[in-house]
Design a protein around this motif. Sequence first.
Motif, short mmCIF file in Angstrom:
data_model
loop_
_atom_site.label_atom_id
_atom_site.label_comp_id
_atom_site.label_asym_id
_atom_site.label_seq_id
_atom_site.Cartn_x
_atom_site.Cartn_y
_atom_site.Cartn_z
N HIS A 1 0.27 4.64 -8.18
CA HIS A 1 0.65 4.11 -6.87
C HIS A 1 1.07 2.64 -6.89
O HIS A 1 0.99 1.98 -7.91
CB HIS A 1 -0.48 4.37 -5.87
CG HIS A 1 -0.57 5.82 -5.50
ND1 HIS A 1 0.25 6.39 -4.57
CD2 HIS A 1 -1.34 6.81 -5.99
CE1 HIS A 1 -0.01 7.67 -4.49
NE2 HIS A 1 -0.98 7.96 -5.33
N ALA B 1 13.32 0.14 2.76
CA ALA B 1 14.37 0.81 1.98
C ALA B 1 15.71 0.12 2.22
O ALA B 1 16.51 -0.03 1.30
CB ALA B 1 14.45 2.28 2.37
N PHE C 1 6.09 4.43 -3.90
CA PHE C 1 5.68 5.43 -2.92
C PHE C 1 5.81 4.93 -1.48
O PHE C 1 6.49 5.55 -0.68
CB PHE C 1 4.27 5.98 -3.18
CG PHE C 1 4.25 6.87 -4.39
CD1 PHE C 1 4.79 8.13 -4.34
CD2 PHE C 1 3.73 6.41 -5.59
CE1 PHE C 1 4.82 8.95 -5.46
CE2 PHE C 1 3.76 7.21 -6.73
CZ PHE C 1 4.30 8.49 -6.66
N ILE C 2 5.19 3.79 -1.17
CA ILE C 2 5.18 3.31 0.21
C ILE C 2 6.61 3.18 0.72
O ILE C 2 6.92 3.55 1.85
CB ILE C 2 4.46 1.94 0.29
CG1 ILE C 2 3.03 2.08 -0.25
CG2 ILE C 2 4.46 1.40 1.72
CD1 ILE C 2 2.36 0.76 -0.58
N VAL C 3 7.50 2.67 -0.12
CA VAL C 3 8.91 2.56 0.26
C VAL C 3 9.77 3.54 -0.58
O VAL C 3 10.65 4.20 -0.05
CB VAL C 3 9.43 1.11 0.11
CG1 VAL C 3 10.93 1.04 0.32
CG2 VAL C 3 8.71 0.21 1.10
N HIS D 1 9.24 6.45 -1.80
CA HIS D 1 9.14 7.87 -1.48
C HIS D 1 8.99 8.14 0.02
O HIS D 1 8.75 9.27 0.41
CB HIS D 1 7.98 8.50 -2.24
CG HIS D 1 8.27 8.74 -3.69
ND1 HIS D 1 8.54 7.72 -4.57
CD2 HIS D 1 8.37 9.89 -4.41
CE1 HIS D 1 8.76 8.23 -5.77
NE2 HIS D 1 8.67 9.55 -5.70
N SER D 2 9.07 7.13 0.85
CA SER D 2 8.99 7.35 2.30
C SER D 2 10.41 7.44 2.84
O SER D 2 11.28 6.67 2.43
CB SER D 2 8.29 6.19 2.99
OG SER D 2 6.94 6.21 2.67
N ILE D 3 10.58 8.34 3.80
CA ILE D 3 11.90 8.46 4.43
C ILE D 3 11.97 7.50 5.60
O ILE D 3 11.04 7.42 6.41
CB ILE D 3 12.10 9.91 4.90
CG1 ILE D 3 12.31 10.79 3.67
CG2 ILE D 3 13.26 10.02 5.86
CD1 ILE D 3 12.51 12.23 3.99
N ASP E 1 -4.27 1.65 0.79
CA ASP E 1 -3.52 1.36 2.01
C ASP E 1 -3.88 -0.01 2.58
O ASP E 1 -5.06 -0.38 2.62
CB ASP E 1 -3.80 2.42 3.08
CG ASP E 1 -3.09 3.74 2.76
OD1 ASP E 1 -1.90 3.68 2.41
OD2 ASP E 1 -3.74 4.79 2.86
#
Lengths: 392, 191
Positions: A118, A140, A170-172, A174-176, A359
């Motif tokens: 992560h 993003a 992941f936080i950015v 893999h986030s849409i 988080d």
Amino acid sequence: MGKIFAVTGNEAVAEALRQINPDVCAAYPITPATDLMQRFSGFISDGKVDTEMVLVESEHSAMSACIGAAAAGGRVATATSSQGLALMWEMLFIAAGDRLPIVMPVVNRALSAPLNIHGDHSDSMGARDSGWIQLYSETAQEAYDNAIQAFRIAEHLDIRLPAMVCMDGFIVSHSIERVEYLEDADVKNFVGKYKQVNPLLDLDNPKSYGPLILTDLYHEYKRAQHEVMTKVKNVVLEVAADFEKMTGRKYGLFETYRLEDAEIAIVILSSAAGTTKDIIDEYRDKGIKAGLLKPRMFRPFPFEEVADALKHLKAIAVLDRADSFGGYGPLFSEICGAVMSMNKKPPMINKIYGLGGRDYMPNQAEKVLDELVEIANTGKVNIIKEYIGVRE
Amino acid sequence: MAKTFEIRWHGRGGQGTVTAAKVLADACLSGGRYVQAFPEYGPERAGAPLRAYNRISDHVIRMYCPVLHPHVISIADATLIDGVNVTDGAQDDTIFLVNTSKDPEKIREKLNAKPGQKVFTIDASKIAMDCIGRPLPNASMLGAISKATGIIDMDTLLENVKKSFGKKFAQKIIDGNLEATKRGYEEVKEG
């Protein structure tokens, strides 16, 4: 005005690379950057770019191949994360020392041990002394915009240095989220045609890269590397100004949020800055004058400008998503460096948060702001460096 | 702070819950809205409980952390109610949507829902078996969300289901999912 999509950070940066169409890309997969290069190699397979993809057996080889290709005279890109960046370590210094403008998205991820996939900034902070330019992205959209600008910055004839474009794993990555893409022609036009400098493939004018330089001139060589870093700031601003003309999106050396009239402030990188801004709004509604400074360019670090932006504050908290064990967090150390030039130094605290993707929650920002209010009132700091968000 | 509509999904790995959150984000982009869709990444095993999240807003979304107080809690597998704290952080007017063949009144009781909280049920697994021959409840869950919340109109949703499934699947599967989405909208029950 470009087109709007709901995409991940990795998708957005892969799209930027497609639009730029580098000559060579050498890469080795590692979570969470795998998905970025996988998407980009899809563009190659589908004939959407004519980049030559070099598949290698490790990140050390990936960076080595990038160095070779860049020295040969190509526009070169790769991407990595975490252990991959760590394995590139010795080659990073060579890319910078040889002044090769390789652009590398770094999808920030924690380092082993223990194994963790992560997001935190341990990987790119470990590379902060390698001579690469480092830009950090909150969203993003910023990762996409920074990737495009990074080519212009790295390849500028006054600079010719490699650049990392960091976004939170992941936080950015893999986030849409909502991202506005530019038109292909606008991106191509913005980055321009690649200008070769001393290409190895110019066989009529042979030259050598990375020769042995001992006590006679090594010191002067490094002095020159220091010198070129001092020029990066102006180029970053110049490129940002052009980018703003094209997109309306404003970038600088850092972003400030409600900082001008603030009494207390949080200094924080990347995605956690977004969460912090929402909490700052809540504190402003309560009448507490809180603000934020989010560095975009971490290398070179804009000491004077940061000092000027922070000079009126009564208390500052610097939040680091990486630790220097036995030292302060890397961002805190830089802010200390900036504050050193001030006549009246504000009290400062350093919080280590979010390691290994823990988080960063609103209540963490709230606790830090509450402590800053207390420090601003009393002028007293109890503990300088402390971990927050630790499970009890 | 801008009002942001937040959804928490509970599902099991392999059920298409994360895809559902992605399709919803895509669909909600329309009309200039800002969106987020992200799962909580764990070991990613088929059958393991997972959470995913959506944020939808008319303003820029800056918050990058799990949704704490969801407006909607969408549960793609009713067996999770026994094993996971699905009501965690629920507000007084949170909407629950549960994939189950049971009546919404029964589920309301099981969730111990407050008077202001709405409970909807949809037999999404059965609809999926009818339409696509596999128990993947995501399409009809999306149709049910459209009806229960009004966050997205059916035309836009169907267009995005088609677009999203069209990338990977044969026409038969796309048609099945479109049918499942419509039935989700029509057959959702409130209790």
